[in-house]
Design a protein around this motif. Structure first.
Motif, short mmCIF file in Angstrom:
data_model
loop_
_atom_site.label_atom_id
_atom_site.label_comp_id
_atom_site.label_asym_id
_atom_site.label_seq_id
_atom_site.Cartn_x
_atom_site.Cartn_y
_atom_site.Cartn_z
N ARG A 187 48.18 55.97 30.60
CA ARG A 187 46.94 55.31 30.22
C ARG A 187 45.93 55.34 31.34
O ARG A 187 46.29 55.26 32.51
CB ARG A 187 47.19 53.84 29.90
CG ARG A 187 47.62 53.57 28.54
CD ARG A 187 47.59 52.07 28.35
NE ARG A 187 48.02 51.73 27.03
CZ ARG A 187 47.93 50.54 26.53
NH1 ARG A 187 47.46 49.56 27.24
NH2 ARG A 187 48.33 50.30 25.32
N LYS A 188 44.69 55.40 30.96
CA LYS A 188 43.62 55.32 31.95
C LYS A 188 43.48 53.85 32.35
O LYS A 188 43.41 52.96 31.49
CB LYS A 188 42.32 55.82 31.34
CG LYS A 188 41.16 55.82 32.29
CD LYS A 188 39.90 56.36 31.62
CE LYS A 188 38.75 56.30 32.58
NZ LYS A 188 37.52 56.78 31.96
N PRO A 189 43.47 53.54 33.63
CA PRO A 189 43.36 52.13 34.05
C PRO A 189 42.00 51.54 33.67
O PRO A 189 40.98 52.22 33.69
CB PRO A 189 43.52 52.19 35.57
CG PRO A 189 43.30 53.60 35.96
CD PRO A 189 43.56 54.45 34.75
N ARG A 190 42.02 50.26 33.29
CA ARG A 190 40.79 49.59 32.90
C ARG A 190 40.04 49.15 34.15
O ARG A 190 40.62 48.71 35.13
CB ARG A 190 41.10 48.36 32.05
CG ARG A 190 41.59 48.73 30.68
CD ARG A 190 41.99 47.53 29.87
NE ARG A 190 40.85 46.65 29.58
CZ ARG A 190 40.96 45.54 28.87
NH1 ARG A 190 42.13 45.18 28.36
NH2 ARG A 190 39.90 44.80 28.66
N ASP A 191 38.76 49.23 34.07
CA ASP A 191 37.91 48.78 35.16
C ASP A 191 37.46 47.34 34.83
O ASP A 191 36.43 47.12 34.21
CB ASP A 191 36.71 49.71 35.32
CG ASP A 191 35.88 49.38 36.54
OD1 ASP A 191 36.17 48.36 37.22
OD2 ASP A 191 34.93 50.12 36.81
N PHE A 192 38.30 46.39 35.26
CA PHE A 192 38.02 44.99 34.94
C PHE A 192 36.72 44.51 35.57
O PHE A 192 36.00 43.71 34.99
CB PHE A 192 39.18 44.10 35.38
CG PHE A 192 40.41 44.28 34.56
CD1 PHE A 192 40.46 43.84 33.25
CD2 PHE A 192 41.54 44.90 35.09
CE1 PHE A 192 41.59 44.00 32.48
CE2 PHE A 192 42.67 45.07 34.33
CZ PHE A 192 42.70 44.62 33.02
N ASP A 193 36.42 44.99 36.75
CA ASP A 193 35.17 44.58 37.41
C ASP A 193 33.95 45.01 36.60
O ASP A 193 33.00 44.25 36.42
CB ASP A 193 35.09 45.16 38.82
CG ASP A 193 36.09 44.52 39.77
OD1 ASP A 193 36.48 43.36 39.52
OD2 ASP A 193 36.47 45.18 40.75
N ALA A 194 33.98 46.22 36.08
CA ALA A 194 32.85 46.72 35.29
C ALA A 194 32.75 45.96 33.97
O ALA A 194 31.64 45.62 33.52
CB ALA A 194 33.01 48.21 35.02
N GLU A 195 33.89 45.67 33.35
CA GLU A 195 33.88 44.90 32.10
C GLU A 195 33.35 43.50 32.33
O GLU A 195 32.57 42.97 31.53
CB GLU A 195 35.28 44.85 31.50
CG GLU A 195 35.76 46.18 30.94
CD GLU A 195 37.15 46.10 30.36
OE1 GLU A 195 37.56 45.00 29.92
OE2 GLU A 195 37.83 47.13 30.33
#
Length: 93
Positions: free
Chosen positions: A3-11
Motif C-alpha cells: 500500500r502507498k503510505p498515507r500522508d496524514f500531515d497533508a490530510e
C-alpha cells in the motif's frame, strides 16, 4: 501489493483549510444576515446586548426560542415583508 503510505500531515492540513473556509463563510453569512434584517443600523453595543439577552432568554424560556425559530424560518422563506421588519426594529419579543 504494498500500500502507498498515507500522508496524514497533508490530510490534516486539508481538513484545517476546509474548516477555516467554512468558518469564514459562516462569518460572512452572519454579516449578511445582520444587513438583511436592518440590524446594522443599531449601535454595536445595542446589537451585542440584544444577542446576549436572546441567549439568556432562550436558556430560561425554550418556548421563546421556538417562536423565534418560526419567525426566522418565515423570514428566510420570504413570507414576511423584510423592509417592514427592518424598519420597526421588532427583533426580539
Amino acid at each position: 501489493m504494498a500500500r502507498k503510505p498515507r500522508d496524514f500531515d497533508a490530510e490534516l492540513q486539508a481538513l484545517m483549510d476546509k474548516a477555516k473556509k467554512v468558518k469564514n463563510q459562516k462569518t460572512v453569512q452572519l454579516g449578511e444576515l445582520v444587513q438583511l434584517t436592518g440590524a446594522d443600523t443599531l449601535p454595536l453595543e445595542a446589537l451585542a446586548g440584544a444577542l446576549l439577552a436572546a441567549v439568556d432568554q432562550s436558556k430560561s424560556a425554550p418556548d421563546t426560542l421556538a417562536r423565534w425559530t418560526e419567525q426566522g424560518q418565515s423570514f428566510f422563506q420570504g413570507s414576511t415583508k423584510r423592509g417592514k421588519k427592518a424598519s420597526t426594529g421588532d427583533t426580539a419579543p
